[in-house]
Enzyme design. Structure first.
Site, short mmCIF file in Angstrom:
data_model
loop_
_atom_site.label_atom_id
_atom_site.label_comp_id
_atom_site.label_asym_id
_atom_site.label_seq_id
_atom_site.Cartn_x
_atom_site.Cartn_y
_atom_site.Cartn_z
NE ARG A 1 -6.16 1.57 -0.32
CZ ARG A 1 -6.34 2.43 0.67
NH1 ARG A 1 -5.38 2.66 1.52
NH2 ARG A 1 -7.48 3.04 0.81
CG HIS B 1 -13.85 1.83 7.07
ND1 HIS B 1 -12.99 0.77 6.97
CD2 HIS B 1 -13.09 2.90 7.37
CE1 HIS B 1 -11.75 1.18 7.21
NE2 HIS B 1 -11.78 2.48 7.44
CG HIS C 1 -13.14 3.28 3.22
ND1 HIS C 1 -13.89 4.21 3.89
CD2 HIS C 1 -11.85 3.57 3.51
CE1 HIS C 1 -13.09 5.03 4.56
NE2 HIS C 1 -11.85 4.67 4.32
CD GLU D 1 -8.68 -0.95 4.48
OE1 GLU D 1 -8.13 -0.67 5.57
OE2 GLU D 1 -9.12 -0.09 3.71
N GLY E 1 -10.79 8.30 8.05
CA GLY E 1 -11.71 8.39 6.92
C GLY E 1 -12.89 7.49 7.28
CG ASN F 1 -1.86 1.15 1.26
OD1 ASN F 1 -1.78 2.06 0.45
ND2 ASN F 1 -2.78 1.12 2.21
NE ARG G 1 -10.70 12.73 4.10
CZ ARG G 1 -10.63 11.43 3.83
NH1 ARG G 1 -11.66 10.81 3.29
NH2 ARG G 1 -9.55 10.76 4.10
P1 ADP Z 1 -7.29 5.44 9.55
O1 ADP Z 1 -8.49 5.83 8.77
O2 ADP Z 1 -6.27 6.53 9.64
O3 ADP Z 1 -6.74 4.07 9.20
P2 ADP Z 1 -8.21 4.16 12.00
O4 ADP Z 1 -9.11 3.18 11.35
O5 ADP Z 1 -6.95 3.67 12.65
O6 ADP Z 1 -7.85 5.37 11.04
O7 ADP Z 1 -9.07 4.95 13.10
C1 ADP Z 1 -8.56 6.04 13.79
C2 ADP Z 1 -9.61 6.50 14.78
O8 ADP Z 1 -9.94 5.42 15.68
C3 ADP Z 1 -9.19 7.66 15.65
O9 ADP Z 1 -10.23 8.63 15.68
C4 ADP Z 1 -9.05 7.04 17.03
O10 ADP Z 1 -9.37 7.96 18.02
C5 ADP Z 1 -10.09 5.96 16.97
N1 ADP Z 1 -9.89 4.96 18.03
C6 ADP Z 1 -8.93 4.03 18.14
N2 ADP Z 1 -9.06 3.34 19.29
C7 ADP Z 1 -10.14 3.85 19.92
C8 ADP Z 1 -10.83 3.58 21.15
N3 ADP Z 1 -10.41 2.62 21.98
N4 ADP Z 1 -11.93 4.32 21.45
C9 ADP Z 1 -12.34 5.28 20.63
N5 ADP Z 1 -11.76 5.59 19.46
C10 ADP Z 1 -10.69 4.88 19.11
#
Ligand code: ADP
Length: 337
Positions: A57, A174, A146, A323, A178, A7, A207
């Protein structure tokens, strides 16, 4: 069979090596703030050893790519032609492809497109009510993103429900930095919240998701913002960050002040609006699936979303998305078929 998943993003390269079909992860690497994709990939492949297939990707497949595709010169040219649709993503994805092709001249390489899963959306779902020329001449339409994540969690959801995916109607959410929602009917995407770009739909980390498009004109005409400034505003300074100065949902929940609570309220309400509209499109919903960093980890957000008389009746599942594994499985299917 050893499948390398790459990726190659604008500022990071994620790599995972799978043994397939056992799905064992043999190694993985994450390079952040990469300055040279060439040096990054050389570093990644330095101690990887033999690889039987490589899968990349690619964010935007436009209307050209409907499924996982063996990469040749013609495919590379088509992905290049799609750069105007994804100016941040496709060039970085292409860098990865070109360098890997140089390094592994005889290894089969495949592209998995974020948009491909949404190719099943019918015309009334992907056409914007602009003048039709905007679609026919300029290809302005909903593409959706996604895809690997929605597809992966839908399949995992089917396993958990012990049913064939083709018999299931699902709403997949998701929710990461994002975020997008997808309505899945009989296993196929029939609608999704991201559109022409990943800016549309749910409230995200930075966003805005859906807004009145006239706000964009107002910002330009009345506030004097340039095109680039509006772009920054909508993509980088909006969403949760714009509302409360933070995009980490954990910290926003803990803060429990007026701005933080408002940000969560706005985000949750938007998710519920999408679920409601997808329930009507699907007519029957077998399950709502939560995934992504927020969806997987935050019981608070899940509870807030599901705290509703209508939604309480619907089963919800929490599934960790993968993914990279989805891409490795797609690649494996292509090689062994
Ligand atoms: P990306 O789209 O960058 O891959 P992720 O899927 O890793 O992002 O999600 C990031 C988000 O997940 C952040 O807003 C983070 O605060 C939230 N997050 C991760 N762990 C927790 C948790 N235990 N409780 C609440 N939110 C969480």
């Amino acid at each position: 069979m050893r499948v390398a998943v790459i990726n190659s993003g604008s500022s990071s390269i994620k790599f995972k090596l799978f043994e397939m079909p056992t799905k064992e992860v043999l190694s993985s690497k994450l390079l952040e703030r990469v300055k040279s994709h060439h040096d990054g990939l050389v570093e990644i492949f330095a101690d990887v050893g033999e690889v039987d297939a490589i899968v990349h990707r690619v964010v935007h497949g436009g209307e050209d790519f409907h499924s996982t595709t063996l990469i040749d010169d013609e495919v590379i040219e088509k992905i290049e032609n799609l750069i105007p649709l994804a100016p941040l993503h496709n060039p970085a994805n292409l860098e990865g492809i070109k360098i890997a092709k140089e390094m592994f001249k005889t290894t089969p390489q495949f592209a998995v497109f974020d948009t491909a899963f949404h190719n099943s959306i019918k015309k009334e779902g992907y056409i914007y009510p602009l003048s039709l020329e905007m679609y026919e001449k300029h290809k302005i339409r909903r593409y959706g993103f996604h895809g690997s994540s929605h597809s992966y969690v839908a399949k995992e959801g089917a396993k958990m429900l012990a049913k064939d995916l083709s018999e299931l109607n699902l709403i997949t959410l998701h929710l990461g930095n994002g975020a997008s929602a997808c309505a899945i009917k009989n296993g196929k995407s029939i609608d999704t919240s991201m559109g022409f770009t990943p800016l549309e739909g749910l409230v995200m980390g930075s966003r805005c998701g859906d807004i009145d498009p006239a706000i964009v004109l107002y910002m330009q005409r009345e506030l004097g913002l340039s095109v680039d400034e509006v772009d920054m505003e909508l993509n980088k300074h909006s969403g949760l960050l714009g509302l409360c100065g933070n995009n980490d949902v954990r910290e926003i929940i803990d803060a429990d002040d007026e701005k933080s609570n408002l940000a969560i309220d706005v985000m949750v309400r938007r998710i519920q609006k999408y679920i409601g509209s997808y329930m009507v499109l699907l007519e029957d919903v077998d399950a709502i699936i939560f995934t992504g960093g927020i969806g997987e980890n935050s019981a608070y957000i899940r509870d807030r979303v599901m705290d509703n008389k209508i939604l309480k009746e619907i089963k919800h599942l929490v599934i960790k998305t993968d993914e990279e594994l989805e891409m490795a499985q797609e690649c494996y299917k292509m090689v062994v078929r």
